[in-house]
Design an enzyme around this catalytic site. Structure first.
Site, PDB file in Angstrom:
ATOM      1  N   CYS A   2      41.487  40.415  52.170  1.00  0.00           N
ATOM      2  CA  CYS A   2      42.321  40.295  53.360  1.00  0.00           C
ATOM      3  C   CYS A   2      41.478  39.952  54.583  1.00  0.00           C
ATOM      4  O   CYS A   2      40.301  40.286  54.656  1.00  0.00           O
ATOM      5  CB  CYS A   2      43.036  41.609  53.624  1.00  0.00           C
ATOM      6  N   ARG A  27      37.883  33.248  52.117  1.00  0.00           N
ATOM      7  CA  ARG A  27      37.736  34.544  51.477  1.00  0.00           C
ATOM      8  C   ARG A  27      38.786  34.759  50.383  1.00  0.00           C
ATOM      9  O   ARG A  27      38.705  35.725  49.638  1.00  0.00           O
ATOM     10  CB  ARG A  27      37.873  35.659  52.518  1.00  0.00           C
ATOM     11  N   TRP A  79      45.457  39.681  50.500  1.00  0.00           N
ATOM     12  CA  TRP A  79      45.094  39.544  49.086  1.00  0.00           C
ATOM     13  C   TRP A  79      45.695  40.776  48.431  1.00  0.00           C
ATOM     14  O   TRP A  79      45.233  41.885  48.657  1.00  0.00           O
ATOM     15  CB  TRP A  79      43.581  39.521  48.946  1.00  0.00           C
ATOM     16  N   ASN A 105      43.358  45.901  56.609  1.00  0.00           N
ATOM     17  CA  ASN A 105      42.531  45.574  55.428  1.00  0.00           C
ATOM     18  C   ASN A 105      42.076  46.884  54.814  1.00  0.00           C
ATOM     19  O   ASN A 105      41.765  47.817  55.553  1.00  0.00           O
ATOM     20  CB  ASN A 105      41.245  44.846  55.833  1.00  0.00           C
ATOM     21  N   GLY A 106      41.917  46.926  53.510  1.00  0.00           N
ATOM     22  CA  GLY A 106      41.410  48.134  52.860  1.00  0.00           C
ATOM     23  C   GLY A 106      42.497  48.778  52.013  1.00  0.00           C
ATOM     24  O   GLY A 106      43.497  48.139  51.673  1.00  0.00           O
ATOM     25  N   GLU A 488      23.876  35.402  34.221  1.00  0.00           N
ATOM     26  CA  GLU A 488      24.321  34.630  35.379  1.00  0.00           C
ATOM     27  C   GLU A 488      24.950  33.301  34.938  1.00  0.00           C
ATOM     28  O   GLU A 488      25.976  32.883  35.487  1.00  0.00           O
ATOM     29  CB  GLU A 488      23.138  34.404  36.332  1.00  0.00           C
ATOM     30  N   LYS A 492      28.842  32.289  35.775  1.00  0.00           N
ATOM     31  CA  LYS A 492      29.185  31.056  36.477  1.00  0.00           C
ATOM     32  C   LYS A 492      30.220  30.266  35.666  1.00  0.00           C
ATOM     33  O   LYS A 492      31.180  29.744  36.216  1.00  0.00           O
ATOM     34  CB  LYS A 492      27.938  30.181  36.696  1.00  0.00           C
ATOM     35  N   GLU A 495      33.663  32.185  35.800  1.00  0.00           N
ATOM     36  CA  GLU A 495      34.403  32.208  37.063  1.00  0.00           C
ATOM     37  C   GLU A 495      34.802  30.820  37.542  1.00  0.00           C
ATOM     38  O   GLU A 495      35.837  30.663  38.186  1.00  0.00           O
ATOM     39  CB  GLU A 495      33.650  32.986  38.149  1.00  0.00           C
ATOM     40  N   HIS A 511      23.171  41.929  15.432  1.00  0.00           N
ATOM     41  CA  HIS A 511      23.789  43.250  15.285  1.00  0.00           C
ATOM     42  C   HIS A 511      25.310  43.182  15.407  1.00  0.00           C
ATOM     43  O   HIS A 511      25.962  44.203  15.625  1.00  0.00           O
ATOM     44  CB  HIS A 511      23.201  44.220  16.316  1.00  0.00           C
ATOM     45  N   LYS A 610      35.793  35.847  47.792  1.00  0.00           N
ATOM     46  CA  LYS A 610      34.363  35.827  48.093  1.00  0.00           C
ATOM     47  C   LYS A 610      33.833  37.237  48.300  1.00  0.00           C
ATOM     48  O   LYS A 610      32.761  37.571  47.819  1.00  0.00           O
ATOM     49  CB  LYS A 610      34.124  34.974  49.346  1.00  0.00           C
TER      50      LYS A 610
HETATM   51  O1  M6R Z   1      28.671  40.195  48.298  1.00  0.00           O
HETATM   52  P1  M6R Z   1      28.129  40.760  47.003  1.00  0.00           P
HETATM   53  O2  M6R Z   1      26.824  40.207  46.633  1.00  0.00           O
HETATM   54  O3  M6R Z   1      28.117  42.258  47.028  1.00  0.00           O
HETATM   55  O4  M6R Z   1      29.182  40.317  45.912  1.00  0.00           O
HETATM   56  C1  M6R Z   1      29.052  40.770  44.590  1.00  0.00           C
HETATM   57  C2  M6R Z   1      29.947  39.996  43.646  1.00  0.00           C
HETATM   58  O5  M6R Z   1      31.290  40.141  44.015  1.00  0.00           O
HETATM   59  C3  M6R Z   1      29.597  38.503  43.602  1.00  0.00           C
HETATM   60  O6  M6R Z   1      28.260  38.293  43.249  1.00  0.00           O
HETATM   61  C4  M6R Z   1      30.499  37.783  42.587  1.00  0.00           C
HETATM   62  O7  M6R Z   1      30.213  38.197  41.299  1.00  0.00           O
HETATM   63  C5  M6R Z   1      30.365  36.268  42.724  1.00  0.00           C
HETATM   64  N1  M6R Z   1      31.642  35.654  42.599  1.00  0.00           N
HETATM   65  C6  M6R Z   1      29.462  35.682  41.698  1.00  0.00           C
HETATM   66  O8  M6R Z   1      29.383  34.292  41.788  1.00  0.00           O
END
Ligand code: M6R
Length: 615
Positions: A2, A27, A79, A105-106, A488, A492, A495, A511, A610
């Site tokens: 949000c 965001r 959101w 927000n929250g 990682e 990627k 997502e 295993h 984000k």
């Molecule tokens: O702002 P942060 O680094 O705390 O965010 C952590 C994760 O939400 C963030 O890395 C998320 O996994 C990304 N979408 C990865 O690309």
């Protein structure tokens, strides 16, 4: 997540609110709304839209009739967390008399209990949100004769959970009141106007006179002025926020999307992050850290806490810490750590790693660590973020704003800074020999150039990605330093491309997961020449024997490995502990290519935001 904005004193209130909301769009949001006071008619006018992907634009469409005489307004991008993303659940919310409007927000954890009491007292709720109770609590307090500020204070005193909120009052149309607990909120000033926002991106184009708000402080905004009171209702001097970013830094620079722009910014992000971390003799320089070397030398354990890509950076950090500082080190997912009754004490060093410095799971983990008496360092990319204000010390990656939802340049900058910190720990603890320290520093300081060189092969990485864009199942394998890289790469791909991707330590496949390997399955393996290369290649053989197609991240010119796999992603070699910085690059572009070929929006992947400011 949000976003909140508000302003008072502008003669262009509605346009400014909509522009500021648009600046928060990155965001992620599912609905949006604005409330203003119509001074001529003496009523609050509120419009909301849940038009998927276009709600902000919808607020400016002809079907929204706005008053001409407006002095103040609040706005919100939502959101959904409590209640579906519908028009009625969109903010702002109003009280029964429509004399108060709020944006929030929250999460209000005790909203059910509050709602039950309010409804029993005759209030009518018109949404399924946890937020609406706030408007009714303020209504109740105003009705009891409290002032506007004391009504907000009385309301927030009843809230459990995290919030940033702003309130608009019918009977004081130039006033906005805002408050926060945990969730971020900043205020800004120009000569005639006062602003508030949950994100600096909304205010940077307007003003650089910005101020921070701490937990349970309340700010009253009137045209051109702000008044902040602390939790004890004492007036305090506003704390200016240091802002180093400019607005253009947040734009795409001619790239098709923020993600590719940010991938190509990685050499610069690394250079700026590593700048000044080693002195002329290549000894680590962490003077900015308010925890001194003597205190660090006494630490007997390091725990890195983070989420998502930051967690993967933390895993690399834990390996480097054990290697160089010879001290027990681990990395944990923040959302799990928080609930596992960890055993920590004053000699435990906790490093929270977060690009945004706002991720609520990591923030709560930080608080949990502090509750146990541990020393906490926040490593973030955002100066003055909530985490840095609460930690005992802060370290900053200087990667600039990262707009793409998928973390790229911040991830690399995190690894580099964490590796430098591991060398620093080793040095202050007397565990790392001068020669090894020099070698480590030289290699680390060379990573920006190596990443630049790797990016020279971007087209080749993209070609390999495009070749595999129809895959359904991908396994990412790596060992030791290669495992966080594999994690990682898989994240990627998931997502961005919405492809099932699993990462495994390569030695673990036999295993269980190996039973899933058959012709058609793609295995991406981190096979650069680290100490475990032979073991990794033995695992590759196991995959190939079962029909998998193997794509390998290999070192430039490594024909031996290239001959054993189906496709290669070649990167420059480096010292083992630096390889996560270099080896992740082709995997970012691999995922980018698969996602683009599938027609996905790489900057705003579905279902993701984000900054994750809700649990
Ligand atoms: O702002 P942060 O680094 O705390 O965010 C952590 C994760 O939400 C963030 O890395 C998320 O996994 C990304 N979408 C990865 O690309």
């Amino acid at each position: 997540m949000c976003g909140i904005v508000g302003l008072t004193g502008s003669n262009d209130t509605l346009n400014q609110l909509r522009t500021a909301l648009a600046a928060l769009e990155y965001r992620g949001y599912d609905s949006a709304g604005i409330a203003v006071v119509d001074r001529a008619k003496g009523r609050i006018i509120r419009h909301r839209s849940a038009l998927r992907g276009a709600a902000i634009a919808d607020l400016g469409s002809e079907r929204m009739i706005w008053p001409g005489d407006v002095s103040a307004g609040i706005a919100h991008t939502r959101w959904a967390t409590h209640g579906a993303p519908t028009h009625d659940n969109a903010h702002p919310h109003v009280d029964c008399r429509r004399e108060v409007a709020i944006v929030h927000n929250g999460i209000i954890e005790n909203h059910r209990e509050l709602s039950t009491r309010l409804v029993a007292a005759g209030h009518v709720m018109s949404s399924e949100t946890d937020s609406e109770v706030i408007a009714h609590l303020i209504e109740e307090a105003l009705a009891s004769g409290l002032s506007t500020r004391h009504s907000v204070r009385a309301a927030i005193a009843q809230l459990r959970g995290d919030f940033a909120l702003s309130v608009l009052f019918l009977h004081d149309p130039e006033l906005l009141i805002a408050a926060r607990r945990t969730s971020p909120l900043i205020v800004g000033l120009t000569e005639h106007t006062a602003y508030l926002a949950s994100d600096i991106a909304a205010l940077l184009p307007i003003t650089r006179e910005l101020y921070a708000l701490e937990d349970d402080e309340i700010v009253e905004l009137r045209p051109g002025t702000i008044l902040i009171t602390d939790a004890g209702d004492q007036v305090i001097t506003p704390r200016p926020l240091e802002v180093t970013w400019d607005v253009t830094a947040a734009q795409k620079d001619g790239y098709a999307d923020f993600m590719s722009k940010e991938i190509f910014e990685q050499p610069r992000a690394l250079r700026e992050t590593l700048l000044g971390r080693f002195d002329g003799s290549l000894r680590p320089d962490f003077e900015e850290l308010s925890i001194d070397a003597t205190a660090l030398a006494l630490v007997n354990r390091v725990i890195y806490l983070a989420c998502g890509s930051s967690y993967h950076a933390a895993l690399s950090a834990a390996l480097a810490t054990e290697q160089f500082a010879r001290i027990p080190a681990s990395a944990e997912v923040a959302s799990e750590f928080r609930y596992r009754e960890a055993v920590l004490d004053q000699l435990t060093l906790v490093v929270v790693v977060s690009q945004s410095g706002e991720t609520v799971d990591t923030l709560h983990a930080l608080r949990e660590a502090k509750r146990h008496g541990a020393r906490v360092i926040a490593l973030t990319n955002v100066v003055d973020s909530v985490m840095t204000r609460e930690a005992d010390g802060a370290l900053y990656t200087h990667a600039g704003p990262e707009i793409g939802v998928a973390s790229t340049k911040c991830h690399l900058a995190q690894i580099a800074l964490l590796e430098a910190f591991a060398l620093h720990l080793g040095w202050v603890r007397g565990e790392v020999e001068e020669e090894l320290l020099r070698e480590g520093a030289i290699h680390l300081l060379a990573t920006p150039d190596l990443v630049e060189r790797a990016l020279g092969s971007a087209e080749r990485f993209l070609d390999v990605g495009r070749r595999f864009h129809e895959v359904d199942d991908v396994y990412f394998l790596g060992r030791r330093v290669g495992y966080p890289i594999a994690l990682e790469g898989a994240l990627k791909l998931k997502e961005l491309a919405y492809v099932r991707a699993e990462a495994y330590p390569a030695g673990e496949m036999k295993h269980g997961p190996i039973s899933l390997i058959e012709p058609g399955v793609v295995v991406v393996v981190v096979a650069t020449r680290t100490s475990l290369w032979e073991k990794v290649m033995a695992n590759v053989e196991e995959m190939r024997a079962r029909g998998a197609t193997v794509v390998a991240v290999i070192e430039e010119g490594d024909h031996e490995t290239a001959a054993l796999v189906d496709a290669t992603l070649e990167v420059p070699g480096t010292m083992e502990f630096c390889s996560p910085i270099v080896d992740v690059v082709p995997l970012q572009l691999f995922a980018y290519a698969v996602a683009s070929a599938r027609g996905n929006d790489v900057d705003r992947p579905r279902n993701l935001a984000k900054v994750v400011t809700v649990e």
